[in-house]
Design a protein around this motif. Structure first.
Motif, PDB file in Angstrom:
ATOM      1  N   PRO A 172      46.717  44.664  48.343  1.00  0.00           N
ATOM      2  CA  PRO A 172      46.817  43.999  47.046  1.00  0.00           C
ATOM      3  C   PRO A 172      48.159  43.283  46.970  1.00  0.00           C
ATOM      4  N   SER A 203      44.361  38.949  53.500  1.00  0.00           N
ATOM      5  CA  SER A 203      43.594  38.952  52.253  1.00  0.00           C
ATOM      6  C   SER A 203      44.338  39.802  51.217  1.00  0.00           C
ATOM      7  N   ASP A 204      44.030  39.571  49.936  1.00  0.00           N
ATOM      8  CA  ASP A 204      44.590  40.442  48.900  1.00  0.00           C
ATOM      9  C   ASP A 204      43.498  41.299  48.246  1.00  0.00           C
ATOM     10  N   ASP A 205      42.293  41.291  48.850  1.00  0.00           N
ATOM     11  CA  ASP A 205      41.161  41.986  48.212  1.00  0.00           C
ATOM     12  C   ASP A 205      40.806  43.258  48.971  1.00  0.00           C
ATOM     13  N   GLY A 208      37.092  44.602  48.192  1.00  0.00           N
ATOM     14  CA  GLY A 208      36.009  43.925  48.920  1.00  0.00           C
ATOM     15  C   GLY A 208      35.970  44.366  50.382  1.00  0.00           C
ATOM     16  N   GLU A 252      31.645  43.724  43.612  1.00  0.00           N
ATOM     17  CA  GLU A 252      31.971  43.068  42.327  1.00  0.00           C
ATOM     18  C   GLU A 252      32.085  44.094  41.201  1.00  0.00           C
ATOM     19  N   GLY A 256      36.067  43.866  43.307  1.00  0.00           N
ATOM     20  CA  GLY A 256      36.279  43.083  44.537  1.00  0.00           C
ATOM     21  C   GLY A 256      35.709  41.682  44.395  1.00  0.00           C
ATOM     22  N   LYS A 257      35.963  40.862  45.440  1.00  0.00           N
ATOM     23  CA  LYS A 257      35.533  39.462  45.366  1.00  0.00           C
ATOM     24  C   LYS A 257      34.327  39.211  46.263  1.00  0.00           C
ATOM     25  N   THR A 260      35.039  37.883  49.808  1.00  0.00           N
ATOM     26  CA  THR A 260      35.427  38.866  50.834  1.00  0.00           C
ATOM     27  C   THR A 260      34.177  39.389  51.535  1.00  0.00           C
TER      28      THR A 260
END
Ligand SMILES: NC(=O)C1=CN([C@@H]2O[C@H](COP(=O)(O)OP(=O)(O)OC[C@H]3O[C@@H](n4cnc5c(N)ncnc54)[C@H](O)[C@@H]3O)[C@@H](O)[C@H]2O)C=CC1
Ligand SMILES: O=C(CO)COP(=O)(O)O
Length: 372
Positions: A172, A203-205, A208, A252, A256-257, A260
């Motif tokens: 994160p 990534s920052d997710d 995900g 989701e 999460g995205k 991802t």
């Protein structure tokens, strides 16, 4: 690696600093492969395993005779069974023991862990009972450490043999990581692990990435089961695609995205695992689909099959957050509730017609009297 400057800070690219010393916890096939990558990238790497005999054999032969036999490891890689030694002076930790061991591992590491160093999870799962993502387990046990994950389509043996491989490193992003991205743990770890053949993405997710890793193993068991039962490519493609939908909805629901889930740690890993008998999850499913009894699978040899235990935790978590995951439910019913395999998959296919995407919110039941 040059990282573009954060917005509004001028034009000079800033250099990310790789970590100089890494501890890799878990001397199985994936821990060994990751340690070999880091060591060959020039990072001083200590690899911890609980068995002294294996650590000694590795130090002598420069191979992991149990988990990656025949593959030469970098001479700079330092294997040890002493946890304090492995963690001494480490700037970051890769945690690579099976998911069910994670809380105990975190507790064992606590007295030896340098303050505030980042921890990246490289195992795949959700904690049974609590429904916690593994990152939450670490936050629970080891507060004050940035927690991330490294995940993707990465069979250990292929990685250790130097086949070109890509993976996602997710942490994160905190406020200051956006201002100084070159200091963010994800960027530094990605740079630490980069070699000619190992290509990390940042990534920052974390949610995900973790959901992708946990769910794909359950879907791979489903693919194996149907393959073992004699079905072919159409069936597998349907399971992969609908499995990705289940992954997306759960990610989701947990914050999460969806992008991802279409990336390396979601679609990438799902495709790999569901397409190859190298996968232990796919192989377990295939053997069960062929009618082999559970305790005779893998020739009776104990084998880490994360999707088997994680079918329970994935389904439990999905029910708690109100996400329907029919493929995971089917795998769970067969593995853990004694449901018959053929009938369970027949029922899966005969479910009411739904919209694609499910957000279309259409449910069509068969006409009364229609043939089942
Ligand atoms: N093998 C692969 O290709 C990949 C594996 N992973 C993930 O990595 C994790 C580890 O899997 P592998 O390395 O493949 O396992 P593995 O089957 O090669 O080895 C498991 C290792 O964990 C150790 N272990 C078992 N219980 C333990 C405990 N209570 N405390 C400490 N160590 C313990 C065993 O002694 C063994 O060395 C799993 O979550 C898996 O999903 C992720 C990507 C690729
Ligand atoms: O996670 C993996 C590859 O990315 C390994 O999959 P299996 O555990 O099914 O072998």
């Amino acid at each position: 690696m040059d990282i573009p400057p954060a917005r509004g800070t001028g034009d000079t690219p800033r250099r990310a600093e790789p970590y100089a010393r890494l501890a890799v916890i878990g001397m199985g096939s994936w821990g060994t492969a990751l340690a070999a990558v880091a060591a060959s990238a020039g990072c001083e790497t200590r690899l911890w395993g609980r068995r002294e005999s294996l650590a000694k054999a590795m130090a002598e032969t420069r191979q992991n005779p149990e988990h990656l036999p025949g593959i030469d490891l970098p001479a700079t890689l330092h294997p040890t069974s002493d946890l304090a030694e492995a963690l001494d002076g480490a700037e970051a930790v890769l945690l690579v023991t099976p998911s069910h061991t994670l809380r105990d591992m975190a507790r064992a590491m606590k007295p030896h862990l340098p303050e505030g160093i980042p921890i990246a999870l490289c195992c795949k799962g959700i904690e049974r009972g609590t429904g916690f993502l593994l990152s939450h387990v670490i936050e629970d046990e080891l507060p004050g450490h940035p927690v991330g994950a490294l995940s993707g389509p990465t069979f250990a043996k292929e990685t250790a043999l130097g086949h070109p491989t890509a993976a996602t490193v997710a942490f994160p992003f905190r406020h200051h990581d956006r201002i100084a991205p070159e200091r963010a743990p994800a960027a530094r770890l990605a740079l630490t692990m980069q070699t000619q053949n190992f290509r990390p993405y940042v990534s920052d997710d974390i949610v995900g990435v973790e959901v992708g890793g946990a769910v794909k193993n359950v879907i791979a068991i489903a693919c194996g089961m149907m393959t073992g039962a004699g079905f072919a490519e159409n069936t597998r493609a349907a399971l992969i695609t609908r499995g990705m939908d289940e992954m997306k909805l759960l990610a989701e629901a947990l914050g999460g995205k969806r992008e991802t889930v279409t990336g390396l740690a979601g679609a990438g890993d799902l495709t790999l695992t569901c397409s190859s008998t190298t996968s232990r999850n796919m192989s377990l499913g295939t053997q069960l689909g062929q009618g082999i009894a559970r305790d005779e699978c893998f020739g009776g040899k104990p084998t880490v099959v994360e999707g088997e235990v994680n079918a329970i935790s994935v389904v439990d978590l999905a029910r708690r957050v109100g996400v329907e995951m029919p493929i995971c439910e089917a795998v769970h019913a067969i593995l853990h509730e004694g449901a018959p395999l053929a009938e369970t998959f027949r029922d899966l296919w005969a479910r009411p017609i739904e919209g694609e995407p499910r957000a279309l919110d259409i449910t069509l039941h068969p006409h009364e009297g229609d043939p089942a």
